[in-house]
Scaffold this active site. Structure first.
Site, PDB file in Angstrom:
ATOM      1  CB  SER A 175      -0.877   0.024   1.255  1.00  0.00           C
ATOM      2  OG  SER A 175      -1.769  -1.063   1.247  1.00  0.00           O
ATOM      3  CB  THR A 202      -0.955  -8.534 -12.805  1.00  0.00           C
ATOM      4  OG1 THR A 202      -1.426  -8.453 -11.464  1.00  0.00           O
ATOM      5  CG2 THR A 202      -2.006  -9.206 -13.675  1.00  0.00           C
ATOM      6  CE  LYS A 232       3.539  14.225  -5.673  1.00  0.00           C
ATOM      7  NZ  LYS A 232       3.129  15.486  -5.131  1.00  0.00           N
ATOM      8  CD  GLU A 454      -4.295  -1.793 -10.023  1.00  0.00           C
ATOM      9  OE1 GLU A 454      -3.974  -0.696  -9.531  1.00  0.00           O
ATOM     10  OE2 GLU A 454      -3.630  -2.360 -10.901  1.00  0.00           O
TER      11      GLU A 454
HETATM   12  C1  ST9 Z   1      -1.627  -4.119  -8.844  1.00  0.00           C
HETATM   13  C2  ST9 Z   1      -1.861  -4.911 -10.116  1.00  0.00           C
HETATM   14  O1  ST9 Z   1      -2.229  -4.289  -7.825  1.00  0.00           O
HETATM   15  C3  ST9 Z   1      -3.224  -5.537 -10.190  1.00  0.00           C
HETATM   16  C4  ST9 Z   1      -3.803  -5.938 -11.519  1.00  0.00           C
HETATM   17  C5  ST9 Z   1      -3.179  -5.374 -12.688  1.00  0.00           C
HETATM   18  C6  ST9 Z   1      -3.940  -5.524 -13.929  1.00  0.00           C
HETATM   19  C7  ST9 Z   1      -3.219  -4.880 -15.049  1.00  0.00           C
HETATM   20  C8  ST9 Z   1      -4.067  -4.651 -16.209  1.00  0.00           C
HETATM   21  C9  ST9 Z   1      -4.889  -3.445 -16.084  1.00  0.00           C
HETATM   22  C10 ST9 Z   1      -5.015  -2.665 -17.300  1.00  0.00           C
HETATM   23  C11 ST9 Z   1      -4.444  -1.314 -17.187  1.00  0.00           C
HETATM   24  C12 ST9 Z   1      -4.205  -0.709 -18.488  1.00  0.00           C
HETATM   25  C13 ST9 Z   1      -3.630   0.637 -18.402  1.00  0.00           C
HETATM   26  C14 ST9 Z   1      -4.134   1.575 -19.409  1.00  0.00           C
HETATM   27  C15 ST9 Z   1      -4.079   2.964 -19.061  1.00  0.00           C
HETATM   28  C16 ST9 Z   1      -4.758   3.896 -20.020  1.00  0.00           C
HETATM   29  C17 ST9 Z   1      -4.921   5.262 -19.593  1.00  0.00           C
HETATM   30  C18 ST9 Z   1      -4.878   6.336 -20.672  1.00  0.00           C
HETATM   31  N1  ST9 Z   1      -5.495   9.509  -8.303  1.00  0.00           N
HETATM   32  O2  ST9 Z   1      -1.578  11.093  -1.506  1.00  0.00           O
HETATM   33  P1  ST9 Z   1      -0.142  11.077  -1.876  1.00  0.00           P
HETATM   34  C19 ST9 Z   1      -0.610  10.479  -7.042  1.00  0.00           C
HETATM   35  S1  ST9 Z   1      -0.459  -2.929  -8.949  1.00  0.00           S
HETATM   36  C20 ST9 Z   1      -4.512  10.062  -9.035  1.00  0.00           C
HETATM   37  O3  ST9 Z   1       0.793  12.018  -1.196  1.00  0.00           O
HETATM   38  P2  ST9 Z   1       1.463   8.915  -0.845  1.00  0.00           P
HETATM   39  C21 ST9 Z   1      -0.572  11.949  -7.285  1.00  0.00           C
HETATM   40  O4  ST9 Z   1       0.356  12.193  -8.313  1.00  0.00           O
HETATM   41  C22 ST9 Z   1      -0.302  -2.217  -7.328  1.00  0.00           C
HETATM   42  N2  ST9 Z   1      -3.280  10.288  -8.558  1.00  0.00           N
HETATM   43  O5  ST9 Z   1       0.361   9.583  -1.791  1.00  0.00           O
HETATM   44  C23 ST9 Z   1      -0.086  12.450  -5.968  1.00  0.00           C
HETATM   45  O6  ST9 Z   1       0.532  13.734  -6.072  1.00  0.00           O
HETATM   46  P3  ST9 Z   1      -0.404  15.066  -5.857  1.00  0.00           P
HETATM   47  C24 ST9 Z   1      -1.326  -1.224  -7.059  1.00  0.00           C
HETATM   48  C25 ST9 Z   1      -3.034   9.955  -7.290  1.00  0.00           C
HETATM   49  O7  ST9 Z   1       1.083   9.053   0.575  1.00  0.00           O
HETATM   50  C26 ST9 Z   1       0.934  11.426  -5.583  1.00  0.00           C
HETATM   51  O8  ST9 Z   1       0.366  10.202  -6.052  1.00  0.00           O
HETATM   52  N3  ST9 Z   1      -0.932  -0.425  -5.915  1.00  0.00           N
HETATM   53  C27 ST9 Z   1      -4.010   9.387  -6.472  1.00  0.00           C
HETATM   54  O9  ST9 Z   1       2.800   9.351  -1.283  1.00  0.00           O
HETATM   55  C28 ST9 Z   1       1.202  11.350  -4.115  1.00  0.00           C
HETATM   56  O10 ST9 Z   1      -0.041  11.292  -3.445  1.00  0.00           O
HETATM   57  C29 ST9 Z   1      -1.687   0.563  -5.470  1.00  0.00           C
HETATM   58  O11 ST9 Z   1      -2.753   0.825  -5.972  1.00  0.00           O
HETATM   59  C30 ST9 Z   1      -5.277   9.165  -7.033  1.00  0.00           C
HETATM   60  N4  ST9 Z   1      -6.263   8.575  -6.360  1.00  0.00           N
HETATM   61  O12 ST9 Z   1       1.260   7.404  -1.323  1.00  0.00           O
HETATM   62  C31 ST9 Z   1      -1.103   1.346  -4.329  1.00  0.00           C
HETATM   63  N5  ST9 Z   1      -3.481   9.158  -5.254  1.00  0.00           N
HETATM   64  O13 ST9 Z   1      -1.041  14.928  -4.507  1.00  0.00           O
HETATM   65  C32 ST9 Z   1      -2.095   1.623  -3.256  1.00  0.00           C
HETATM   66  C33 ST9 Z   1      -2.208   9.555  -5.320  1.00  0.00           C
HETATM   67  O14 ST9 Z   1       0.592  16.186  -5.947  1.00  0.00           O
HETATM   68  N6  ST9 Z   1      -1.663   2.728  -2.418  1.00  0.00           N
HETATM   69  N7  ST9 Z   1      -1.922  10.022  -6.541  1.00  0.00           N
HETATM   70  O15 ST9 Z   1      -1.396  15.071  -6.965  1.00  0.00           O
HETATM   71  C34 ST9 Z   1      -2.060   3.990  -2.644  1.00  0.00           C
HETATM   72  O16 ST9 Z   1      -2.808   4.262  -3.547  1.00  0.00           O
HETATM   73  C35 ST9 Z   1      -1.555   5.019  -1.646  1.00  0.00           C
HETATM   74  O17 ST9 Z   1      -2.615   5.843  -1.293  1.00  0.00           O
HETATM   75  C36 ST9 Z   1      -0.407   5.895  -2.212  1.00  0.00           C
HETATM   76  C37 ST9 Z   1       0.075   6.724  -1.034  1.00  0.00           C
HETATM   77  C38 ST9 Z   1       0.704   4.997  -2.708  1.00  0.00           C
HETATM   78  C39 ST9 Z   1      -0.867   6.782  -3.357  1.00  0.00           C
END
Ligand code: ST9
Length: 619
Positions: A175, A202, A232, A454
């Site tokens: 996470s 994956t 960052k 995700e």
């Molecule tokens: C996984 C794989 O689980 C599973 C299946 C994969 C299947 C693959 C196939 C899928 C197809 C995909 C195709 C792709 C096609 C794409 C086409 C598109 C055209 N929304 O809050 P901060 C960013 S993989 C947007 O301080 P922390 C933002 O830049 C593993 N951006 O976070 C932000 O900066 P700012 C999956 C967001 O405290 C910066 O992050 N793992 C969002 O540093 C820092 O934010 C996970 O999902 C958002 N909602 O870190 C990780 N949030 O604020 C889960 C953040 O300046 N953990 N950003 O804008 C988290 O999500 C955590 O909250 C964390 C925290 C890592 C973001």
């Protein structure tokens, strides 16, 4: 009475009803960027994809589970079962994946609502296959963030249908992505050498595509101003499995230093190879930085946002096929007598006569259809974003509402779906549901991952409250809530929903009260940091409550449209029983879930810091 034929059951009538009778997507099709995709073409595409899913894509569903990919630790290679390979080839050859690509990448421009409707079918039939086939979609991230050279490579990757992976997670950074330790070392020729171990990747290796492009988050070393701590400091690198000529895409024959060093043994979704990838152990793992931007996390979130929508859609699609399997079984399974006939020799009836089975079936139907509406509703904002972009503009409000809804789509849909599948759909089969004769036990195992990858449900809940409500200063939530309020005070499309409308009004107010309570705690935490615990203790509750309120609203909108059709004040394309079913499911959803919101408000108010002060040894 074992199941025969495809495990896959689709609900094209409900998809069509949603798109065209409730969300009026016909107005969007055949014009602007969707000029070549009119309503007729979209419906024909859905039908053809449905056929392909039934005949080919779904065929290896059980085989892939029983005979998962084989890992060879000597060669660090993964062999996918032949049956899955054949289905994968059929999907690649079908070209339907082009619906998800823009014209610049030889795609077929299609509004997101229609795209997700189409992908629901693929995800219901064989979710792992959708993920293996996602390579061309990843190319968009390279194309839109990259240099001219990257754009050329993105096109090559689409043309050759190379695989792709998202590489964030590490053994000690799940996470908390920002805790990642994988490093990137700059080289004199402008490339980078990646070193580290990534986990839970994956499609990390497979033998179905000629190449795989890994999209890797790593921390640059030795470059001033970048590579700091946390998310960052991460940059996004593209690391190919095989080296290739960037002009032609021809493989040079050099194997890059990124290898699968393990494949996980899992509870479900077994045919999807979940790999440990080791970069640069002994030989360099050569990659290049995506574009000029050292802003890897933001770029990776372009993938993550799509993947979160995909996971919510997968969860809904699995519940939908699970429910339809349960319904089919219940209609033919004879067991027991009707409750109103106590005679020992009373005729035996199909289980659809039993009240508890009816309760269960209607609950499953209402949930599956509510989740489909939630996804279409969210995608309707993606339509607005897509349309605006095609005009060279930005629809910022639609972007914010889409952002608000994504954690609900991912978190709420995945929680509802796997619980419904396990507690209701499987249960409909009695003991037979526990057997591999039916797909239900596999659905439950395959769907559980949706609450985990995700971003877990807890991460979605935090994202929803801190980023999508507080950081957004309530703009998106205010608009959605205002739209529900406006609907409540507008003239109903049909009579008969007065009770449910009142329930929705009360639930909306109670959900608002939970947000207010949590906002108060968040503000209070500035003076007293412990107050932030009170937010954490309630955040998943809020996620689920918002899911219930939005879904109930959408179902009631659909219910009124259906009722109006039955009343003859509008015309619809489906049978009278279809509309009767919609009315019943809408009322049921509202009656069964909305009163719970008031209870959740009371529970949220009762939460205090006792639970945080309890010593670990007291648990
Ligand atoms: C996984 C794989 O689980 C599973 C299946 C994969 C299947 C693959 C196939 C899928 C197809 C995909 C195709 C792709 C096609 C794409 C086409 C598109 C055209 N929304 O809050 P901060 C960013 S993989 C947007 O301080 P922390 C933002 O830049 C593993 N951006 O976070 C932000 O900066 P700012 C999956 C967001 O405290 C910066 O992050 N793992 C969002 O540093 C820092 O934010 C996970 O999902 C958002 N909602 O870190 C990780 N949030 O604020 C889960 C953040 O300046 N953990 N950003 O804008 C988290 O999500 C955590 O909250 C964390 C925290 C890592 C973001």
């Amino acid at each position: 009475m074992a199941a025969t034929g495809s495990h896959y059951h689709s609900n094209l009538a409900d998809i069509r009803f949603n798109l065209f009778e409730v969300f009026d997507r016909g107005a969007l099709l055949g014009t602007g960027a969707a000029e070549d995709m009119d309503t007729e073409t979209a419906l024909a595409a859905l039908q053809e994809i449905d056929h392909l899913c039934r005949e080919k894509i779904s065929a290896p569903f059980a085989d892939g589970d029983r005979n998962p990919p084989i890992y060879d630790p000597k060669n660090h290679s993964v062999t996918i079962p032949e049956s899955t390979k054949a289905a994968f080839k059929a999907y690649q050859d079908s070209d339907w994946w082009r619906l998800e690509l823009p014209a610049e990448l030889d795609g077929q421009p299609t509004p997101p609502t229609v795209r997700w409707a189409a992908m629901e079918l693929v995800l219901a039939a064989n979710p792992a296959l959708y993920m293996y086939a996602a390579g061309p979609k990843f190319s968009q991230v390279m194309y839109y963030n990259g240099t001219e050279r990257d754009k050329k490579i993105a096109k090559i990757a689409v043309e050759r249908q190379w695989g792709a992976t998202m590489v964030l997670t590490e053994p000690d950074a799940g996470s908390d992505v920002g805790a990642g330790r994988t490093k990137a070392y700059p080289q004199p020729d402008g490339t980078w050498h990646i070193e580290g171990v990534k986990r839970f990747i994956t499609s990390g290796d497979q033998d179905m595509t000629d190449n795989i492009l890994h999209y890797v988050l790593a921390r640059p070393v030795g470059v001033e101003g970048v590579g700091g701590p946390g998310t960052k400091g991460l940059s996004l690198f593209i690391v190919p499995k095989f080296d290739f000529d960037p002009e032609t895409g021809e493989l040079t024959g050099r194997r890059n230093g990124v290898y699968a060093t393990n494949v996980e043994k899992k509870m479900g979704l077994k045919v999807s190879a979940t790999c440990e990838l080791t970069f640069g152990d002994g030989e360099p793992a050569v990659g290049w930085l995506l574009g000029e931007v050292h802003d890897g996390i933001a770029q990776m979130f372009q993938v993550i946002e799509h993947a979160r929508m995909m996971v919510g859609t997968k969860a809904m699609a699995t519940l939908s096929t699970g429910y339809l399997n349960a319904l089919e079984y219940a209609k033919t399974r004879v067991q027991g007598a009707d409750m109103t006939n106590p005679a020992k020799d009373a005729p035996r009836v199909t289980i659809t006569h039993h009240p508890d089975v009816r309760r269960s079936l209607l609950t499953q139907k209402a949930n599956a259809e509510a989740l489909r509406m939630l996804i279409t509703y969210c995608a309707s904002f993606q339509d607005a974003v897509w349309e605006a972009r095609n005009r060279g503009e930005h629809d910022q409000l639609a972007e914010r509402i889409n952002d608000l809804l994504l954690p609900v789509v991912k978190g709420y849909a995945s929680e509802r779906a796997w619980v419904q599948l396990g507690s209701e759909s499987l249960q409909t089969f009695g003991g037979s549901g526990f057997l591999q004769d039916y797909p239900l036990e596999q659905y439950v195992r395959d769907a559980k991952i949706d609450t985990l990858y995700e971003g877990t449900t807890a991460i979605q809940a935090q994202d929803l409250f801190f980023r999508k409500i507080i950081k957004d200063q309530g703009v998106a939530i205010g608009k959605v809530s205002g739209d529900i309020q406006a609907w409540l005070t507008s003239a109903p499309a049909a009579p008969g929903f007065e009770n449910e409308r009142a329930l929705l009004g009360k639930a909306l107010a109670d959900a608002g009260a939970i947000i207010q309570l949590m906002t108060g705690h968040a503000m209070g935490s500035m003076g007293d940091p412990k107050k932030s615990y009170l937010v954490g203790l309630n955040s998943t509750r809020l996620l689920m409550v918002l899911g219930d309120v939005v879904c109930a609203w959408l179902m009631l909108r659909a219910g009124e449209v259906a009722q109006a059709t039955l009343d003859g004040t509008r015309t619809g394309a489906e049978s009278a029983d279809f509309y009767r079913g919609k009315v019943a499911a809408a009322k049921w959803f509202a009656q069964q879930y909305l009163p719970g919101v008031t209870a959740e408000k009371k529970k949220a108010e009762a939460v205090n810091l006792d639970v945080m002060e309890l010593p670990e040894s007291a648990f």
